[in-house]
Design a protein around this motif. Structure first.
Motif, short mmCIF file in Angstrom:
data_model
loop_
_atom_site.label_atom_id
_atom_site.label_comp_id
_atom_site.label_asym_id
_atom_site.label_seq_id
_atom_site.Cartn_x
_atom_site.Cartn_y
_atom_site.Cartn_z
N GLN A 107 0.75 -1.02 0.20
CA GLN A 107 0.12 -0.01 -0.13
C GLN A 107 1.38 1.26 -0.28
O GLN A 107 1.00 1.87 -0.51
CB GLN A 107 -1.43 0.10 1.23
CG GLN A 107 -1.90 -1.34 1.21
CD GLN A 107 -2.79 -0.89 2.37
OE1 GLN A 107 -2.12 -1.17 3.46
NE2 GLN A 107 -4.23 -0.81 2.27
N ARG A 146 2.41 2.12 -3.97
CA ARG A 146 1.59 2.05 -4.06
C ARG A 146 1.12 4.01 -4.12
O ARG A 146 0.61 3.78 -5.27
CB ARG A 146 -0.16 1.21 -4.24
CG ARG A 146 0.32 -0.15 -4.73
CD ARG A 146 0.53 0.11 -6.07
NE ARG A 146 0.23 -1.58 -7.08
CZ ARG A 146 1.82 -1.51 -7.58
NH1 ARG A 146 2.62 -1.01 -7.43
NH2 ARG A 146 1.81 -2.92 -8.32
N LYS A 172 2.92 3.14 -9.27
CA LYS A 172 1.26 2.32 -9.50
C LYS A 172 1.65 0.90 -10.69
O LYS A 172 1.34 0.75 -10.86
CB LYS A 172 0.37 3.22 -10.12
CG LYS A 172 0.04 4.41 -9.42
CD LYS A 172 -1.31 3.52 -8.49
CE LYS A 172 -2.07 4.89 -7.82
NZ LYS A 172 -1.59 4.69 -6.13
N GLY A 201 -3.01 -3.05 -4.58
CA GLY A 201 -2.30 -3.37 -5.50
C GLY A 201 -1.47 -4.51 -6.39
O GLY A 201 -0.63 -3.98 -6.87
#
Length: 118
Positions: free
Chosen positions: A66, A69, A73, A96
């Motif tokens: 997390q 991300r 991305k 993600g």
């Protein structure tokens, strides 16, 4: 040019087995023993892919992903885990992750999944 893999795994024996297997196949592997170290190395090394255990001390794999991300991305994240419930897998993708491999796994399967993510 070698593919840079960041392996975040708190089990030293498994980390060494995976590192050795990947390095025999032209990957370069950097190891971290927990999510905090993994996060630090991620920003320092900019790997091509992250292979991360989920249950680790200090910062678990999901929390580390997390945080990654928030700023990145694109870099693929492949989770390794003994947690095999459907909801664990779903959670991994929702935060993600790009793939999820349940322990125990075969080395050839890990390698083909890494290659397919790249």
């Amino acid at each position: 040019m070698k593919i840079e893999v960041l392996l975040v795994e708190d089990e030293p024996a498994l980390a060494m087995i995976v590192k050795d297997a990947l390095e025999k196949r032209e990957f370069h592997v950097t190891c971290a023993v927990n999510g905090n170290e993994g996060l630090e190395l991620f920003h320092k090394k900019k790997p091509d892919i992250v292979v991360a255990d989920i249950m680790m001390p200090k910062l678990d794999g999901f929390s580390m992903a997390q945080l990654i991300r928030q700023s990145d991305k694109q870099t693929p994240i492949l989770f390794l885990s003994a947690k095999s419930k459907t909801e664990d897998v779903v959670q991994g993708f929702e935060i993600g992750g790009n793939d999820y491999l349940k322990k125990p796994f075969g080395m050839e399967e890990l390698i083909i999944r890494i290659k397919s993510l790249l």
